[in-house]
Design an enzyme around this catalytic site. Structure first.
Site, PDB file in Angstrom:
ATOM      1  N   ARG A  52      10.338 -21.236  27.462  1.00  0.00           N
ATOM      2  CA  ARG A  52      10.478 -20.052  26.615  1.00  0.00           C
ATOM      3  C   ARG A  52      11.923 -19.604  26.438  1.00  0.00           C
ATOM      4  O   ARG A  52      12.325 -19.253  25.326  1.00  0.00           O
ATOM      5  CB  ARG A  52       9.625 -18.895  27.172  1.00  0.00           C
ATOM      6  CG  ARG A  52       9.824 -17.583  26.430  1.00  0.00           C
ATOM      7  CD  ARG A  52       8.728 -16.582  26.748  1.00  0.00           C
ATOM      8  NE  ARG A  52       8.533 -16.383  28.155  1.00  0.00           N
ATOM      9  CZ  ARG A  52       9.262 -15.572  28.931  1.00  0.00           C
ATOM     10  NH1 ARG A  52      10.263 -14.898  28.406  1.00  0.00           N
ATOM     11  NH2 ARG A  52       8.996 -15.442  30.201  1.00  0.00           N
ATOM     12  N   TYR A 104      17.795  -9.674   1.389  1.00  0.00           N
ATOM     13  CA  TYR A 104      16.487 -10.317   1.504  1.00  0.00           C
ATOM     14  C   TYR A 104      15.404  -9.250   1.608  1.00  0.00           C
ATOM     15  O   TYR A 104      15.454  -8.381   2.475  1.00  0.00           O
ATOM     16  CB  TYR A 104      16.468 -11.248   2.709  1.00  0.00           C
ATOM     17  CG  TYR A 104      15.128 -11.884   2.973  1.00  0.00           C
ATOM     18  CD1 TYR A 104      14.445 -12.557   1.960  1.00  0.00           C
ATOM     19  CD2 TYR A 104      14.541 -11.812   4.226  1.00  0.00           C
ATOM     20  CE1 TYR A 104      13.214 -13.140   2.191  1.00  0.00           C
ATOM     21  CE2 TYR A 104      13.301 -12.398   4.470  1.00  0.00           C
ATOM     22  CZ  TYR A 104      12.642 -13.049   3.455  1.00  0.00           C
ATOM     23  OH  TYR A 104      11.421 -13.619   3.690  1.00  0.00           O
ATOM     24  N   ASP A 177      24.864 -11.825   6.721  1.00  0.00           N
ATOM     25  CA  ASP A 177      23.857 -12.812   6.353  1.00  0.00           C
ATOM     26  C   ASP A 177      24.532 -13.769   5.373  1.00  0.00           C
ATOM     27  O   ASP A 177      24.788 -13.430   4.222  1.00  0.00           O
ATOM     28  CB  ASP A 177      22.660 -12.117   5.706  1.00  0.00           C
ATOM     29  CG  ASP A 177      21.557 -13.103   5.302  1.00  0.00           C
ATOM     30  OD1 ASP A 177      21.835 -14.312   5.192  1.00  0.00           O
ATOM     31  OD2 ASP A 177      20.421 -12.653   5.058  1.00  0.00           O
ATOM     32  N   LYS A 202      16.454 -22.296   5.122  1.00  0.00           N
ATOM     33  CA  LYS A 202      16.990 -22.571   3.798  1.00  0.00           C
ATOM     34  C   LYS A 202      17.975 -23.748   3.845  1.00  0.00           C
ATOM     35  O   LYS A 202      17.589 -24.865   4.131  1.00  0.00           O
ATOM     36  CB  LYS A 202      17.639 -21.306   3.236  1.00  0.00           C
ATOM     37  CG  LYS A 202      16.773 -20.041   3.389  1.00  0.00           C
ATOM     38  CD  LYS A 202      15.411 -20.146   2.744  1.00  0.00           C
ATOM     39  CE  LYS A 202      14.718 -18.801   2.576  1.00  0.00           C
ATOM     40  NZ  LYS A 202      14.347 -18.114   3.814  1.00  0.00           N
TER      41      LYS A 202
END
Length: 384
Positions: A52, A104, A177, A202
């Protein structure tokens, strides 16, 4: 020749030259194990305990991203949204943030709704307007400025260095971003940003088969450690198979981005002045309001994303998207296949996206074919 002298393109193409020590394979293996053996004295000298918080394949993807961004460290997470949320959730309740209005849509909606329960107070501004950014900052309270540039889907361009100076002037961090620009075109940390975020789904991956997010930092400070603790505690690490595919995708990043930039510029020029198009939104056009800043902070191209506003409004735009044959009517961006989307339908009420806008993600196809297909769809939509 020393490895340090190789170009970014060479290093990413070779995934930092990683060779498997046991088999001598040129492609790194996938490490899928979720648990690891303790040493006889109960220690974990291998550095791995459980899947994890950590994974070797994940580490290798992070090393490539850190190289690309010129970062002190990077981390990959289970999605772009989980990467963005990790930054905001590492703030203290009551902290004030300044955020780009154009961004976004899922992140924008989260900041307007669920993020409020975490005590995050967000002020949305036109981040390409430095006076608006300056006016929104609250000395002592603003802890983070978040910008997206070029910003989806209007491709607004924000001056990273100027906003970094404003943010640092009030003791805030700047996060960028940079999904649309990619590190091939812009390295925000070199322009004064503190953190860079990518929806690695992307361009970094580039093949529409991985959902992933990435963060990179200019220094491993206490705030970065809080983000790392959040990922570890909540369990938003990227899976090893996805990390393997992300490494695979990044090896062609430079080639894909530069090809997409060339095709996008070609298409922007062809549609600029087209009889069925009222406006082309692309930073590479000299008529774009952010062109000068984009030319200053983007090197080698202006991105593979553009939007067109269709004459005839929303109905004509939707008809156009329905009539394409080569472009794929699908969400997302940055893959090798070209995508078209009526963004206002996706974003819904409150979106800053005009209803006559079609967002275009330019892929690896011949731009002449892409133009012919969309040109035909536009003309057909206007005839009917």
């Amino acid at each position: 020749m020393q490895k340090q002298s190789w170009s970014q393109r060479t290093n990413v193409a070779q995934a930092l030259g990683k060779i498997d020590g046991e088999t001598r394979a040129v492609v790194p293996p996938i490490h899928l194990a979720t648990t690891f053996i303790r040493d006889d004295d109960n220690q974990y000298r291998s550095g791995f305990v459980y899947g994890r918080p950590d994974n070797q394949t994940v580490r290798e993807a992070e090393a490539v991203i850190a190289m690309l961004e010129g970062a002190a460290a990077s981390m990959v997470l289970s999605s772009g949204m989980s990467a963005a949320a990790a930054v905001f959730m590492s703030l203290a309740p009551g902290d004030h943030v300044v955020v780009s209005k154009v961004m976004y849509w899922a992140q924008r909606n989260w900041l307007l709704t669920d993020a409020k329960s975490w005590g995050i107070e967000a002020t949305f501004v036109d981040s390409d307007n430095l006076d608006a950014v300056r006016a929104a900052l609250i000395p002592g309270r603003t802890k983070l400025v978040w910008i997206e540039t070029p910003a989806n889907p209007l491709w607004t361009v924000t001056d990273i260095a100027a906003v970094a100076a404003l943010a640092h002037g009030v003791g805030a961090r700047l996060a960028v971003d940079s999904t649309a620009a990619t590190p091939v075109l812009t390295r925000p940390l070199e322009l004064g940003a503190d953190i860079v975020m990518h929806s690695a789904t992307k361009y970094l991956n580039g093949h529409s088969d991985v959902v992933a997010g990435a963060l990179a930092t200019n220094k491993q400070d206490e705030f970065w450690e809080r983000i790392a603790r959040f990922r570890r505690s909540v369990g938003t690490i990227l899976g090893p198979f996805e990390a393997f595919l992300l490494i695979r995708g990044m090896r062609t990043l430079d080639l894909r981005v530069r090809a997409a930039c060339a095709s996008a510029l070609d298409l922007a020029a062809r549609f600029d002045g087209h009889g069925c198009v009222s406006t082309v939104l692309y930073p590479g056009l000299s008529t774009h309001p952010g062109h000068a800043i984009a030319a200053k902070q983007m090197s080698g191209g202006f991105g593979g994303m553009l939007s067109i506003r269709v004459k005839g409004g929303e109905a004509a735009a939707i008809k156009t998207a329905a009539r394409v044959a080569l472009w794929k009517r699908a969400t997302s961006l940055g893959g090798v296949e070209s995508l078209i989307e009526h963004r206002a339908s996706v974003e819904g009420a409150g979106s800053p996206c005009p209803t006559d806008l079609l967002r275009l993600s330019v892929g690896a196809e011949d731009p002449a074919d892409l133009f012919a297909d969309l040109d035909s769809a536009l003309r057909d939509a206007h005839r009917n």
